[in-house]
Design an enzyme around this catalytic site. Structure first.
Site, PDB file in Angstrom:
ATOM      1  N   THR A 279      10.728  41.860   0.245  1.00  0.00           N
ATOM      2  CA  THR A 279       9.993  40.601   0.291  1.00  0.00           C
ATOM      3  C   THR A 279      10.829  39.641   1.123  1.00  0.00           C
ATOM      4  O   THR A 279      12.001  39.409   0.814  1.00  0.00           O
ATOM      5  CB  THR A 279       9.774  40.019  -1.121  1.00  0.00           C
ATOM      6  OG1 THR A 279       9.014  40.945  -1.903  1.00  0.00           O
ATOM      7  CG2 THR A 279       9.044  38.690  -1.059  1.00  0.00           C
TER       8      THR A 279
ATOM      9  N   GLU B 174       2.318  34.167   2.027  1.00  0.00           N
ATOM     10  CA  GLU B 174       2.371  33.453   0.755  1.00  0.00           C
ATOM     11  C   GLU B 174       3.275  32.221   0.852  1.00  0.00           C
ATOM     12  O   GLU B 174       4.063  32.072   1.790  1.00  0.00           O
ATOM     13  CB  GLU B 174       2.897  34.368  -0.348  1.00  0.00           C
ATOM     14  CG  GLU B 174       2.161  35.705  -0.460  1.00  0.00           C
ATOM     15  CD  GLU B 174       2.590  36.524  -1.656  1.00  0.00           C
ATOM     16  OE1 GLU B 174       3.245  35.959  -2.567  1.00  0.00           O
ATOM     17  OE2 GLU B 174       2.269  37.724  -1.703  1.00  0.00           O
TER      18      GLU B 174
ATOM     19  N   ARG C 155     -14.076  47.745  -5.589  1.00  0.00           N
ATOM     20  CA  ARG C 155     -15.076  47.933  -6.645  1.00  0.00           C
ATOM     21  C   ARG C 155     -16.420  47.409  -6.143  1.00  0.00           C
ATOM     22  O   ARG C 155     -16.962  46.427  -6.661  1.00  0.00           O
ATOM     23  CB  ARG C 155     -14.661  47.191  -7.921  1.00  0.00           C
ATOM     24  CG  ARG C 155     -13.324  47.632  -8.505  1.00  0.00           C
ATOM     25  CD  ARG C 155     -12.979  46.869  -9.766  1.00  0.00           C
ATOM     26  NE  ARG C 155     -12.922  45.424  -9.546  1.00  0.00           N
ATOM     27  CZ  ARG C 155     -11.870  44.776  -9.074  1.00  0.00           C
ATOM     28  NH1 ARG C 155     -10.766  45.438  -8.773  1.00  0.00           N
ATOM     29  NH2 ARG C 155     -11.900  43.458  -8.894  1.00  0.00           N
TER      30      ARG C 155
ATOM     31  N   GLU D  18       1.639  40.154   3.279  1.00  0.00           N
ATOM     32  CA  GLU D  18       0.924  39.141   2.507  1.00  0.00           C
ATOM     33  C   GLU D  18       1.566  37.798   2.810  1.00  0.00           C
ATOM     34  O   GLU D  18       2.763  37.597   2.554  1.00  0.00           O
ATOM     35  CB  GLU D  18       0.961  39.439   1.007  1.00  0.00           C
ATOM     36  CG  GLU D  18       0.147  40.657   0.631  1.00  0.00           C
ATOM     37  CD  GLU D  18      -0.020  40.862  -0.856  1.00  0.00           C
ATOM     38  OE1 GLU D  18      -0.911  41.641  -1.243  1.00  0.00           O
ATOM     39  OE2 GLU D  18       0.738  40.247  -1.634  1.00  0.00           O
TER      40      GLU D  18
ATOM     41  N   ASP E  87       5.247  39.054   1.445  1.00  0.00           N
ATOM     42  CA  ASP E  87       5.399  40.114   0.456  1.00  0.00           C
ATOM     43  C   ASP E  87       4.870  41.412   1.070  1.00  0.00           C
ATOM     44  O   ASP E  87       3.686  41.734   0.979  1.00  0.00           O
ATOM     45  CB  ASP E  87       4.626  39.758  -0.817  1.00  0.00           C
ATOM     46  CG  ASP E  87       4.936  40.717  -1.953  1.00  0.00           C
ATOM     47  OD1 ASP E  87       6.090  41.148  -2.060  1.00  0.00           O
ATOM     48  OD2 ASP E  87       4.019  41.029  -2.729  1.00  0.00           O
TER      49      ASP E  87
ATOM     50  N   GLU F 145      -7.292  42.886   4.112  1.00  0.00           N
ATOM     51  CA  GLU F 145      -8.482  42.022   4.091  1.00  0.00           C
ATOM     52  C   GLU F 145      -9.013  41.798   5.498  1.00  0.00           C
ATOM     53  O   GLU F 145     -10.214  41.893   5.749  1.00  0.00           O
ATOM     54  CB  GLU F 145      -8.094  40.657   3.545  1.00  0.00           C
ATOM     55  CG  GLU F 145      -8.384  40.361   2.118  1.00  0.00           C
ATOM     56  CD  GLU F 145      -8.023  38.917   1.845  1.00  0.00           C
ATOM     57  OE1 GLU F 145      -8.956  38.114   1.656  1.00  0.00           O
ATOM     58  OE2 GLU F 145      -6.825  38.597   1.838  1.00  0.00           O
TER      59      GLU F 145
ATOM     60  N   TYR G 169      -0.823  52.027  -9.041  1.00  0.00           N
ATOM     61  CA  TYR G 169      -0.974  50.765  -9.778  1.00  0.00           C
ATOM     62  C   TYR G 169      -1.835  50.834 -11.038  1.00  0.00           C
ATOM     63  O   TYR G 169      -1.844  49.897 -11.838  1.00  0.00           O
ATOM     64  CB  TYR G 169      -1.493  49.666  -8.845  1.00  0.00           C
ATOM     65  CG  TYR G 169      -2.998  49.590  -8.676  1.00  0.00           C
ATOM     66  CD1 TYR G 169      -3.718  48.569  -9.290  1.00  0.00           C
ATOM     67  CD2 TYR G 169      -3.677  50.515  -7.897  1.00  0.00           C
ATOM     68  CE1 TYR G 169      -5.091  48.481  -9.122  1.00  0.00           C
ATOM     69  CE2 TYR G 169      -5.045  50.425  -7.719  1.00  0.00           C
ATOM     70  CZ  TYR G 169      -5.753  49.410  -8.341  1.00  0.00           C
ATOM     71  OH  TYR G 169      -7.106  49.320  -8.165  1.00  0.00           O
TER      72      TYR G 169
ATOM     73  N   THR H 165      -1.228  36.397  -1.912  1.00  0.00           N
ATOM     74  CA  THR H 165      -1.829  36.230  -0.596  1.00  0.00           C
ATOM     75  C   THR H 165      -2.686  34.973  -0.520  1.00  0.00           C
ATOM     76  O   THR H 165      -3.505  34.706  -1.395  1.00  0.00           O
ATOM     77  CB  THR H 165      -2.697  37.449  -0.255  1.00  0.00           C
ATOM     78  OG1 THR H 165      -1.891  38.621  -0.298  1.00  0.00           O
ATOM     79  CG2 THR H 165      -3.316  37.319   1.128  1.00  0.00           C
TER      80      THR H 165
END
Length: 391
Positions: free
Chosen positions: A237, A181, A122, A179, A213, A338, A224, A324
């Site tokens: 996972t 975590e 966004r 991810e 993940d 990222e 989503y 994350t």
């Protein structure tokens, strides 16, 4: 009887003593504790059948006082002598999923990660959604697809639709991601309709594990809206095989980053449970990121309080993960979407420019935390290799 040598500087010293489930050749899975490069069979060493089971759940369900009692006994035993037939070299055993996963929830607790994804998706709006600093955002995953470190990860298939496509197509994931975590394992649950307050966190949570993940970003992007992650997250996972007891992380406790605005009363902690845990992410043997857990905006105590504030019950074996882990610097980002800025800024992996995962790639996430007297507490690692999609 025998003594267990613990090498100087071992991340699995007396200050740690993590729990896992192992099997020796020809033996059934059972609960053990890691000390140095050895695993102690607790059923044999302590003469207690609760440890002669293929998961930690029965022991965890006995509660906080029992956890403290066993930890004290194991520390004393490992400091002295242990029955010889209860000790195994860690390289000579097979490690299994350490607990039966009752339920699985994943949060989104890093302000750096959430802000980066907001800027990616966004660019003309505020990076964070209006609710983000008021509550720990999360979603429900699938307990049945939580697997132990070392399990191969089959590339998922599903619907995906790129912005330029007129219609969705079906096929294998093209933007497979990770991810990094930290996960928290509930030892004793709560009754339906009875929330767990922030200050009761340590009486309910048994310990922590590393979590990867795995994420299918192209499948996730199409599905989503409006309900959130589903098939892009539910295929696998991975968790580490060693559960580090919460008691071993007391020296790693730090304040959370400043929380502004002040959270609502049910999310306020009298003594914050931020944690100073340093992670490392290896991609095909090369470290590409070092995410710092101490940067996480929401603490695990706040996550558990929010998870149960509506009256949802918690159960022995529930797993909830942090989401994350990312820091302010590029080299601290805990997901490849990222790290490569949506694939626009490749990273070098063994001399090759890479964005998302290819078949055959292996990702290994490891972590340590400070312990007493300069010791380091090790989590071991969580690893997984990408396998081709099933057809």
């Amino acid at each position: 009887m025998t003594t267990i040598p613990i090498p100087e500087g071992s991340p699995f010293g007396l200050a740690n003593l993590p729990y896992g489930v192992f099997s020796s050749p020809g033996g059934a899975p059972r609960v053990g504790v890691r000390a140095g490069d050895s695993v102690v069979d607790l059923a044999r060493a302590l003469g207690d059948e609760v440890f002669a089971r293929p998961s930690l759940n029965a022991f965890m369900a006995q509660g906080h006082e029992r956890w403290a009692e066993v930890r004290s006994r194991v520390t004393e035993m490992v400091s002295g002598e242990v029955p010889g037939d209860a000790v195994f070299a860690v390289d000579a055993v097979t490690l299994h999923l350490p607990f039966e996963v009752a339920d699985y929830v994943d949060f989104y607790a890093s302000e750096h990660h959430a802000s980066n994804l907001g800027r990616l998706f966004r660019p003309d709006a505020e990076p964070l959604m209006p609710n983000w600093k008021h509550l720990p955002v999360g979603y429900h995953g699938r307990a049945g697809t939580v697997v132990v470190s070392g399990t191969g990860i089959v590339r998922p298939r599903g619907q995906r639709k790129a912005p330029a496509d007129a219609a969705p197509t079906f096929g294998e994931c093209r933007r497979l991601d990770i991810e990094a975590e930290l996960g928290f394992v509930v030892g004793t649950g709560s009754l339906l309709g009875t929330p767990i307050g922030c200050d009761d966190f340590a009486r309910h949570v048994f310990g922590a594990v590393l979590v990867n993940d795995w994420s299918a970003r192209d499948i996730q992007a199409w599905e989503y809206v409006p309900l959130g992650p589903f098939l892009g997250k539910s295929f696998a996972t991975s968790v580490s095989p060693w559960v580090v007891p919460l008691a071993a992380l007391e020296h790693a406790r730090v304040p959370t980053p400043p929380q502004d605005p002040e959270p609502l009363p049910y999310l306020r902690e009298s003594a914050p449970w931020g944690l100073d845990v340093d992670l490392a992410v290896e991609w095909n043997g090369e470290v590409v990121s070092r995410p710092p857990y101490r940067e996480m905006y929401w603490s695990p105590a706040q996550m558990l309080a929010h998870l149960t504030v509506n009256g949802a019950s918690a159960r022995t074996g529930d797993l909830y993960a942090s989401g994350t882990i990312s820091g302010p610097a590029r080299e601290q980002r805990g997901a490849f979407i990222e790290l490569t800025w949506g694939g626009k800024e490749p990273v070098k992996v063994n001399g090759e420019e890479r964005t998302f995962l290819e078949d055959g790639d292996e990702v290994v996430i490891s972590a340590t935390a400070p312990g007493p007297d300069g010791a380091r507490i090790g989590f071991g690692d969580v690893r997984g290799r990408v396998l081709p999609a099933a057809h």
